[in-house]
Design an enzyme around this catalytic site. Structure first.
Site, PDB file in Angstrom:
ATOM      1  N   THR A 133      33.862  36.404  29.243  1.00  0.00           N
ATOM      2  CA  THR A 133      34.076  35.083  28.468  1.00  0.00           C
ATOM      3  C   THR A 133      32.975  33.689  29.822  1.00  0.00           C
ATOM      4  OG1 THR A 133      35.552  35.339  27.509  1.00  0.00           O
ATOM      5  CG2 THR A 133      33.907  33.483  27.277  1.00  0.00           C
ATOM      6  N   VAL A 178      41.778  43.348  31.257  1.00  0.00           N
ATOM      7  CA  VAL A 178      40.541  43.473  30.554  1.00  0.00           C
ATOM      8  C   VAL A 178      39.831  44.490  30.719  1.00  0.00           C
ATOM      9  CG1 VAL A 178      38.036  42.734  29.750  1.00  0.00           C
ATOM     10  CG2 VAL A 178      39.736  41.741  30.024  1.00  0.00           C
ATOM     11  N   THR A 209      36.413  34.745  34.325  1.00  0.00           N
ATOM     12  CA  THR A 209      35.601  33.237  34.470  1.00  0.00           C
ATOM     13  C   THR A 209      36.691  32.205  33.872  1.00  0.00           C
ATOM     14  OG1 THR A 209      35.065  34.171  32.192  1.00  0.00           O
ATOM     15  CG2 THR A 209      33.281  34.600  33.940  1.00  0.00           C
ATOM     16  N   CYS A 221      41.992  32.507  28.035  1.00  0.00           N
ATOM     17  CA  CYS A 221      41.550  32.218  27.238  1.00  0.00           C
ATOM     18  C   CYS A 221      41.471  31.244  26.526  1.00  0.00           C
ATOM     19  CB  CYS A 221      41.423  33.791  26.239  1.00  0.00           C
ATOM     20  SG  CYS A 221      41.281  35.266  26.648  1.00  0.00           S
TER      21      CYS A 221
END
Length: 425
Positions: free
Chosen positions: A121, A17, A86, A261
């Site tokens: 997230t 990211v 996360t 995700c």
């Protein structure tokens, strides 16, 4: 008044990211990228990205981007963007330790009027309930008086060369109306697809976490249908193709649901829901279905081996693919390991071959040492777990040649026609 003049960005985390975003900003304004992994910093300074998300020529174009593993090097920054992972722990609970660590590090650097933007997230409320108090404690500054926050959830799709950070619409938000405008303006500098300014940080957090929860539930439905159709002796792909002729049928496919995700984010939402006294039924039901698909694949392969009178105990099994998705080296939360774990109960000898994987990373993360190349006429069963292009290029004949004269070929990813393999989802 916050303006785009004299911005210096500190990017916390240079993974899948953070790096693509740092590169885009680094083409237009000063950016200092921080990663605690010195090896990662060394490779980036040498012009290489082992995640394969950013090409070397793009790294060169980011002329205002520099790298460091020392947080103190970010003290001159005035906008911080946090892109740390996360994950969930072994009990499927949110693991906020990377986010807490990043908040502590940034809190020590904060000055008056600085802005901290989170991309990781989280569940709705985490930014202001968890991260902000940490930064206040570390800095001695007051939230929304001395420093401010924003939230702009990442929408990176690892390995996807079509949907890149610049051409995916970005949700933005800020802790005050002025900061919301400022955060939105920052991202508009690099996001060609445009932005959507949410009304609050909590709305933006919630929007992110439901994106992947929705996808997870949809895949769970198709996975459950695949289990049903298998019991009925119906080929799932044929059913999906037929149903797909209707204009509004959603084209999901069954499979192993892993990654950083889809296989993780729903647990952040369910954690928060349970914290406030609501027990989510559908989301957790979908998670149970998807988490059980590795065991189901193993069960089906064992049944096929038994039908062919192949001894399962001490059998030699080849698994093609270890990453969580095709044409990508990302191993985070790959559910292929569930298949390995199940076969270990049968005392099978398992080889894993994946040309995309860094062997040292596979060993570190899962204790798995992938083989350099599989030998022909060796395996009692071959499982196509990930649809890497290399496996498509091998072709079915070459893949079948890896098995013994009496062996099982199981296709998790629908790479080949149903009548040419022994089984598939």
């Amino acid at each position: 008044m916050h303006t785009l003049d004299n911005i210096k960005i500190g990017m916390i985390g240079l993974g899948y990211v953070g790096l693509p975003l740092a590169v885009e900003f680094g083409k237009k304004m000063p950016v200092m990228g921080l990663d605690i992994n010195q090896a990662r910093i060394d490779e980036l300074m040498a012009g290489k990205d082992s995640s394969l998300e950013v090409e070397p020529e793009e790294l060169i174009k980011a002329t205002q981007l520099s790298y460091t593993s020392n947080p103190d090097d970010l003290k001159e920054c005035n906008v911080y963007i946090i892109t740390v992972p996360t994950p969930i722990d072994n009990h499927k609970r949110p693991d906020l330790s990377p986010l807490i660590g990043a908040s502590q590090a940034v809190g020590k650097l904060l000055k008056k009027d600085d802005v901290v933007i989170f991309e990781s997230t989280v569940y709705p409320g985490a930014t202001e309930e968890v991260c902000v108090p940490i930064m206040e404690a570390e800095s001695g500054l007051s939230y929304n008086q001395d420093f401010y926050a924003g939230y702009s959830p990442e929408r990176i799709n690892p390995g996807d060369k079509e949907h890149r950070v610049t051409n995916i619409l970005k949700v933005t938000s800020g802790s005050t109306p002025e900061i919301a405008d400022f955060v939105d303006a920052i991202y508009k500098e690099v996001i060609e697809a445009g932005t959507h300014k949410a009304s609050s940080i909590r709305v933006a957090e919630a929007a992110k976490v439901i994106e992947n929860t929705q996808r997870d539930v949809n895949i769970a439905l198709i996975n459950e249908l695949a289990l049903i159709f298998n019991h009925l002796g119906i080929d799932t792909e044929e059913v999906l193709k037929a149903a797909g002729t209707k204009w509004n049928f959603l084209p999901f496919r069954p499979g192993l649901v892993g990654g950083h995700c889809i296989g993780v984010d729903p647990y952040y939402l369910t954690h928060k829901a349970q914290e406030i006294g609501y027990h989510p039924e559908m989301i957790l039901a979908g998670r149970r279905v998807n988490d059980g698909m590795g065991a189901y694949v193993t069960e089906q392969v064992v049944k096929l081996m038994t039908k062919k009178r192949i001894a399962v105990v001490d059998a030699k099994i080849l698994i093609l693919g270890l990453t969580f998705k095709e044409d990508c080296p990302d191993l985070r939360n790959t559910r292929v390991v569930d298949i390995l774990d199940e076969f270990e109960d049968y005392h099978c000898e398992i080889d894993v071959y994946d040309p995309w994987v860094n062997p040292a990373e596979a060993e570190h993360e899962y204790g798995i040492t992938p083989i350099d190349a599989p030998n022909p006429d060796t395996y009692d069963a071959v499982i196509l777990a990930v649809s890497h292009r290399q496996f498509k290029e091998m072709g079915l004949d070459q893949i079948k040649a890896l098995g013994k004269s009496n062996s099982v070929i199981f296709d998790v990813k629908y790479l080949f026609p149903a009548d040419q393999v022994d089984g598939r989802l």
